[in-house]
Design a protein around this motif. Structure first.
Motif, PDB file in Angstrom:
ATOM      1  N   LEU A 100     185.261  73.687 110.460  1.00 44.97           N
ATOM      2  CA  LEU A 100     185.964  75.189 108.993  1.00 44.97           C
ATOM      3  C   LEU A 100     186.876  75.888 110.012  1.00 44.97           C
ATOM      4  CD1 LEU A 100     182.213  75.991 109.342  1.00 44.97           C
ATOM      5  CD2 LEU A 100     183.112  74.635 107.533  1.00 44.97           C
ATOM      6  N   LYS A 101     187.038  76.095 108.579  1.00 43.20           N
ATOM      7  CA  LYS A 101     188.430  77.218 108.735  1.00 43.20           C
ATOM      8  C   LYS A 101     188.240  78.226 109.673  1.00 43.20           C
ATOM      9  CE  LYS A 101     191.594  80.740 106.296  1.00 43.20           C
ATOM     10  NZ  LYS A 101     191.152  81.188 105.623  1.00 43.20           N
ATOM     11  N   ASP A 102     189.555  78.384 110.948  1.00 47.68           N
ATOM     12  CA  ASP A 102     189.037  79.132 111.796  1.00 47.68           C
ATOM     13  C   ASP A 102     188.716  80.700 111.173  1.00 47.68           C
ATOM     14  OD1 ASP A 102     188.967  80.553 114.028  1.00 47.68           O
ATOM     15  OD2 ASP A 102     191.171  79.959 114.805  1.00 47.68           O
ATOM     16  N   LEU A 103     187.451  81.666 111.252  1.00 51.26           N
ATOM     17  CA  LEU A 103     187.609  82.868 111.385  1.00 51.26           C
ATOM     18  C   LEU A 103     187.593  84.067 111.584  1.00 51.26           C
ATOM     19  CD1 LEU A 103     183.646  80.767 110.293  1.00 51.26           C
ATOM     20  CD2 LEU A 103     185.639  82.282 109.048  1.00 51.26           C
ATOM     21  N   THR A 104     188.140  83.100 113.541  1.00 50.10           N
ATOM     22  CA  THR A 104     188.555  84.189 114.306  1.00 50.10           C
ATOM     23  C   THR A 104     188.680  85.864 113.565  1.00 50.10           C
ATOM     24  OG1 THR A 104     189.624  82.252 115.948  1.00 50.10           O
ATOM     25  CG2 THR A 104     189.865  84.609 116.276  1.00 50.10           C
ATOM     26  N   GLU A 105     190.856  85.322 112.527  1.00 50.00           N
ATOM     27  CA  GLU A 105     190.759  86.603 112.045  1.00 50.00           C
ATOM     28  C   GLU A 105     190.228  87.627 110.973  1.00 50.00           C
ATOM     29  OE1 GLU A 105     194.472  87.100 109.075  1.00 50.00           O
ATOM     30  OE2 GLU A 105     194.169  85.578 110.702  1.00 50.00           O
ATOM     31  N   GLN A 106     189.066  86.993 110.096  1.00 49.46           N
ATOM     32  CA  GLN A 106     188.275  87.630 109.410  1.00 49.46           C
ATOM     33  C   GLN A 106     187.341  88.495 110.718  1.00 49.46           C
ATOM     34  OE1 GLN A 106     186.350  85.667 106.435  1.00 49.46           O
ATOM     35  NE2 GLN A 106     188.837  84.231 106.268  1.00 49.46           N
ATOM     36  N   LEU A 107     186.720  87.823 111.509  1.00 53.64           N
ATOM     37  CA  LEU A 107     185.596  88.717 112.570  1.00 53.64           C
ATOM     38  C   LEU A 107     186.587  89.825 113.019  1.00 53.64           C
ATOM     39  CD1 LEU A 107     183.969  85.290 113.873  1.00 53.64           C
ATOM     40  CD2 LEU A 107     182.912  86.615 112.287  1.00 53.64           C
ATOM     41  N   GLN A 108     187.870  89.113 113.632  1.00 54.12           N
ATOM     42  CA  GLN A 108     188.363  90.645 113.769  1.00 54.12           C
ATOM     43  C   GLN A 108     188.444  91.911 113.478  1.00 54.12           C
ATOM     44  OE1 GLN A 108     189.630  90.611 117.594  1.00 54.12           O
ATOM     45  NE2 GLN A 108     188.938  92.401 117.238  1.00 54.12           N
ATOM     46  N   LEU A 109     188.754  91.581 112.135  1.00 46.74           N
ATOM     47  CA  LEU A 109     188.742  93.034 111.461  1.00 46.74           C
ATOM     48  C   LEU A 109     187.435  93.296 110.780  1.00 46.74           C
ATOM     49  CD1 LEU A 109     191.005  91.147 108.423  1.00 46.74           C
ATOM     50  CD2 LEU A 109     191.805  92.583 110.175  1.00 46.74           C
ATOM     51  N   GLN A 110     186.753  93.284 111.536  1.00 42.96           N
ATOM     52  CA  GLN A 110     184.760  93.370 111.700  1.00 42.96           C
ATOM     53  C   GLN A 110     184.472  94.177 112.538  1.00 42.96           C
ATOM     54  OE1 GLN A 110     181.959  91.092 109.684  1.00 42.96           O
ATOM     55  NE2 GLN A 110     183.111  89.970 108.954  1.00 42.96           N
ATOM     56  N   ILE A 111     185.489  94.252 113.798  1.00 41.28           N
ATOM     57  CA  ILE A 111     185.195  95.099 115.496  1.00 41.28           C
ATOM     58  C   ILE A 111     186.179  95.354 115.305  1.00 41.28           C
ATOM     59  CG2 ILE A 111     183.473  92.902 115.491  1.00 41.28           C
ATOM     60  CD1 ILE A 111     184.968  91.608 117.622  1.00 41.28           C
TER      61      ILE A 111
END
Length: 121
Positions: free
Chosen positions: A87-98
């Motif tokens: 899948l597309k790497d979700l790290t950046e999207q997750l980082q925005l939430q914490i």
């Protein structure tokens, strides 16, 4: 790195499966009867700690070991079969939430594998 760790690392990198410690042990003793299961577990622990492999834990099933390339897993809810999914790497999207720095994530998506679907029909 000791010779046993090198053999285990090579086996994991060459495998298309997600091997358990017992599967690794059985393959290794085909070549060396001197290998013991504790040695396999100790080396797997060290390889994980060094970040050279990753351990995949699924409730109700033995831990399995995998390459460290960025990917996620489909996990069959009936038989526990693991299947790689990219899948597309979700790290950046997750980082925005914490607020804290995100070090890594391990995404496991539940599904019903083809074999288990056929058994249910």
């Amino acid at each position: 790195m000791n010779k046993n760790a090198e053999l285990i690392l090579e086996m994991i990198h060459a495998s298309t499966e997600h091997l358990t410690a017992e599967q690794i042990y059985r393959k290794l003793i085909e070549d060396s009867s001197k290998m013991v299961l504790a040695t396999v577990y100790n080396n797997l622990t060290q390889l994980c700690a060094q970040g050279l492999i990753r351990k995949i834990s699924t409730e109700g099933y033995p831990d399995r070991y995998d390459k460290v390339i960025r990917h996620d897993h489909l996990v069959c809810r009936k038989c526990g079969k693991l299947k790689d999914i990219f899948l597309k790497d979700l790290t950046e999207q997750l980082q925005l939430q914490i607020e804290e720095e995100l070090l890594f994530y391990d995404l496991k998506i539940g599904y019903l594998c083809r074999e288990c679907q056929q058994k249910e029909q």
